[in-house]
Design a protein around this motif. Sequence first.
Motif, mmCIF file in Angstrom:
data_model
loop_
_atom_site.group_PDB
_atom_site.id
_atom_site.type_symbol
_atom_site.label_atom_id
_atom_site.label_comp_id
_atom_site.label_asym_id
_atom_site.label_seq_id
_atom_site.Cartn_x
_atom_site.Cartn_y
_atom_site.Cartn_z
ATOM 1 N N ASP A 17 -6.655 1.705 -2.239
ATOM 2 C CA ASP A 17 -5.462 2.483 -2.566
ATOM 3 C C ASP A 17 -4.302 1.557 -2.896
ATOM 4 O O ASP A 17 -4.145 0.488 -2.311
ATOM 5 C CB ASP A 17 -5.052 3.386 -1.400
ATOM 6 C CG ASP A 17 -6.039 4.509 -1.161
ATOM 7 O OD1 ASP A 17 -6.804 4.826 -2.092
ATOM 8 O OD2 ASP A 17 -6.031 5.070 -0.054
ATOM 9 N N GLU A 18 -3.468 2.000 -3.846
ATOM 10 C CA GLU A 18 -2.304 1.200 -4.218
ATOM 11 C C GLU A 18 -1.106 1.489 -3.329
ATOM 12 O O GLU A 18 -0.247 0.643 -3.149
ATOM 13 C CB GLU A 18 -1.940 1.461 -5.680
ATOM 14 C CG GLU A 18 -2.979 0.926 -6.635
ATOM 15 C CD GLU A 18 -2.564 1.085 -8.081
ATOM 16 O OE1 GLU A 18 -1.384 1.370 -8.326
ATOM 17 O OE2 GLU A 18 -3.419 0.915 -8.944
ATOM 18 N N ILE A 19 -1.042 2.716 -2.792
ATOM 19 C CA ILE A 19 0.054 3.085 -1.905
ATOM 20 C C ILE A 19 -0.510 3.750 -0.667
ATOM 21 O O ILE A 19 -1.618 4.269 -0.669
ATOM 22 C CB ILE A 19 1.071 4.031 -2.590
ATOM 23 C CG1 ILE A 19 0.408 5.352 -2.948
ATOM 24 C CG2 ILE A 19 1.715 3.393 -3.791
ATOM 25 C CD1 ILE A 19 1.371 6.433 -3.366
ATOM 26 N N CYS A 20 0.273 3.757 0.399
ATOM 27 C CA CYS A 20 -0.096 4.460 1.622
ATOM 28 C C CYS A 20 0.070 5.954 1.372
ATOM 29 O O CYS A 20 1.104 6.400 0.876
ATOM 30 C CB CYS A 20 0.795 4.010 2.778
ATOM 31 S SG CYS A 20 0.529 4.945 4.299
ATOM 32 N N MET A 21 -0.923 6.746 1.704
ATOM 33 C CA MET A 21 -0.860 8.182 1.461
ATOM 34 C C MET A 21 0.052 8.894 2.453
ATOM 35 O O MET A 21 0.452 10.021 2.222
ATOM 36 C CB MET A 21 -2.257 8.789 1.529
ATOM 37 C CG MET A 21 -3.156 8.247 0.458
ATOM 38 S SD MET A 21 -2.375 8.382 -1.133
ATOM 39 C CE MET A 21 -3.626 9.134 -2.063
ATOM 40 N N ILE A 22 0.430 8.244 3.527
ATOM 41 C CA ILE A 22 1.301 8.860 4.520
ATOM 42 C C ILE A 22 2.774 8.602 4.196
ATOM 43 O O ILE A 22 3.571 9.523 4.107
ATOM 44 C CB ILE A 22 0.972 8.332 5.939
ATOM 45 C CG1 ILE A 22 -0.509 8.566 6.276
ATOM 46 C CG2 ILE A 22 1.883 8.965 6.978
ATOM 47 C CD1 ILE A 22 -0.929 10.014 6.296
ATOM 48 N N CYS A 23 3.148 7.350 3.997
ATOM 49 C CA CYS A 23 4.569 7.031 3.796
ATOM 50 C C CYS A 23 4.919 6.616 2.374
ATOM 51 O O CYS A 23 6.087 6.532 2.035
ATOM 52 C CB CYS A 23 5.012 5.943 4.772
ATOM 53 S SG CYS A 23 4.248 4.337 4.460
ATOM 54 N N GLY A 24 3.921 6.339 1.522
ATOM 55 C CA GLY A 24 4.191 5.982 0.141
ATOM 56 C C GLY A 24 4.508 4.517 -0.087
ATOM 57 O O GLY A 24 4.856 4.130 -1.197
ATOM 58 N N TYR A 25 4.399 3.696 0.935
ATOM 59 C CA TYR A 25 4.677 2.267 0.790
ATOM 60 C C TYR A 25 3.571 1.626 -0.044
ATOM 61 O O TYR A 25 2.391 1.851 0.196
ATOM 62 C CB TYR A 25 4.759 1.604 2.161
ATOM 63 C CG TYR A 25 5.163 0.148 2.105
ATOM 64 C CD1 TYR A 25 6.492 -0.198 1.943
ATOM 65 C CD2 TYR A 25 4.221 -0.855 2.206
ATOM 66 C CE1 TYR A 25 6.879 -1.523 1.882
ATOM 67 C CE2 TYR A 25 4.591 -2.186 2.146
ATOM 68 C CZ TYR A 25 5.921 -2.513 1.981
ATOM 69 O OH TYR A 25 6.303 -3.825 1.920
ATOM 70 N N PRO A 26 3.930 0.826 -1.045
ATOM 71 C CA PRO A 26 2.898 0.197 -1.878
ATOM 72 C C PRO A 26 2.115 -0.855 -1.101
ATOM 73 O O PRO A 26 2.701 -1.762 -0.515
ATOM 74 C CB PRO A 26 3.681 -0.425 -3.029
ATOM 75 C CG PRO A 26 5.084 -0.506 -2.560
ATOM 76 C CD PRO A 26 5.271 0.546 -1.513
ATOM 77 N N ALA A 27 0.808 -0.710 -1.110
ATOM 78 C CA ALA A 27 -0.048 -1.645 -0.379
ATOM 79 C C ALA A 27 -0.294 -2.908 -1.189
ATOM 80 O O ALA A 27 -0.510 -3.971 -0.638
ATOM 81 C CB ALA A 27 -1.369 -0.974 -0.036
ATOM 82 N N LYS A 28 -0.265 -2.771 -2.510
ATOM 83 C CA LYS A 28 -0.504 -3.924 -3.375
ATOM 84 C C LYS A 28 0.715 -4.155 -4.250
ATOM 85 O O LYS A 28 1.430 -3.225 -4.599
ATOM 86 C CB LYS A 28 -1.713 -3.670 -4.264
ATOM 87 C CG LYS A 28 -2.991 -3.511 -3.496
ATOM 88 C CD LYS A 28 -4.140 -3.257 -4.426
ATOM 89 C CE LYS A 28 -5.430 -3.104 -3.642
ATOM 90 N NZ LYS A 28 -6.563 -2.812 -4.514
ATOM 91 N N GLY A 29 0.927 -5.391 -4.611
ATOM 92 C CA GLY A 29 2.022 -5.695 -5.515
ATOM 93 C C GLY A 29 3.368 -5.645 -4.830
ATOM 94 O O GLY A 29 3.482 -5.571 -3.610
ATOM 95 N N ARG A 30 4.393 -5.668 -5.634
ATOM 96 C CA ARG A 30 5.745 -5.658 -5.075
ATOM 97 C C ARG A 30 6.165 -4.239 -4.701
ATOM 98 O O ARG A 30 5.717 -3.263 -5.309
ATOM 99 C CB ARG A 30 6.732 -6.272 -6.053
ATOM 100 C CG ARG A 30 6.814 -5.540 -7.341
ATOM 101 C CD ARG A 30 7.710 -6.277 -8.310
ATOM 102 N NE ARG A 30 7.683 -5.523 -9.560
ATOM 103 C CZ ARG A 30 8.686 -5.422 -10.367
ATOM 104 N NH1 ARG A 30 9.809 -6.031 -10.101
ATOM 105 N NH2 ARG A 30 8.594 -4.719 -11.466
ATOM 106 N N PRO A 31 7.033 -4.105 -3.722
ATOM 107 C CA PRO A 31 7.469 -2.774 -3.299
ATOM 108 C C PRO A 31 8.305 -2.093 -4.380
ATOM 109 O O PRO A 31 8.933 -2.750 -5.204
ATOM 110 C CB PRO A 31 8.292 -3.027 -2.043
ATOM 111 C CG PRO A 31 8.511 -4.483 -1.967
ATOM 112 C CD PRO A 31 7.577 -5.159 -2.903
ATOM 113 N N LYS A 32 8.278 -0.780 -4.354
ATOM 114 C CA LYS A 32 9.074 0.004 -5.295
ATOM 115 C C LYS A 32 10.556 -0.216 -4.998
ATOM 116 O O LYS A 32 10.951 -0.430 -3.861
ATOM 117 C CB LYS A 32 8.755 1.493 -5.158
ATOM 118 C CG LYS A 32 7.347 1.833 -5.534
ATOM 119 C CD LYS A 32 7.129 3.319 -5.367
ATOM 120 C CE LYS A 32 5.712 3.697 -5.671
ATOM 121 N NZ LYS A 32 5.456 5.105 -5.452
#
Length: 74
Positions: A17-32
């Motif tokens: 997954d590219e983002i956490c499905m609970i809080c939306g924090y990006p797991a890969k790459g730079r944060p939004k």
Amino acid sequence: MALEPCKVCGSLTSTNDEICMICGYPAKGRPKTIWFKWIALILALAIGLPLIIATFQNLVSSETPIQSVPSESE
């Protein structure tokens, strides 16, 4: 596919997954960026606040009784 804890909320998230499905924090790459949240908040206030004020003023003006002037009898 392995599960790893999210860095923000701690819930288990798939490594695919590219983002956490609970809080939306990006797991890969730079944060939004947070600019999107600020723009949405400003737009909501710019549109919502006048609507709330107008509704409140309408409620207050409708609650005050209208006094009629007694007509003079001849």
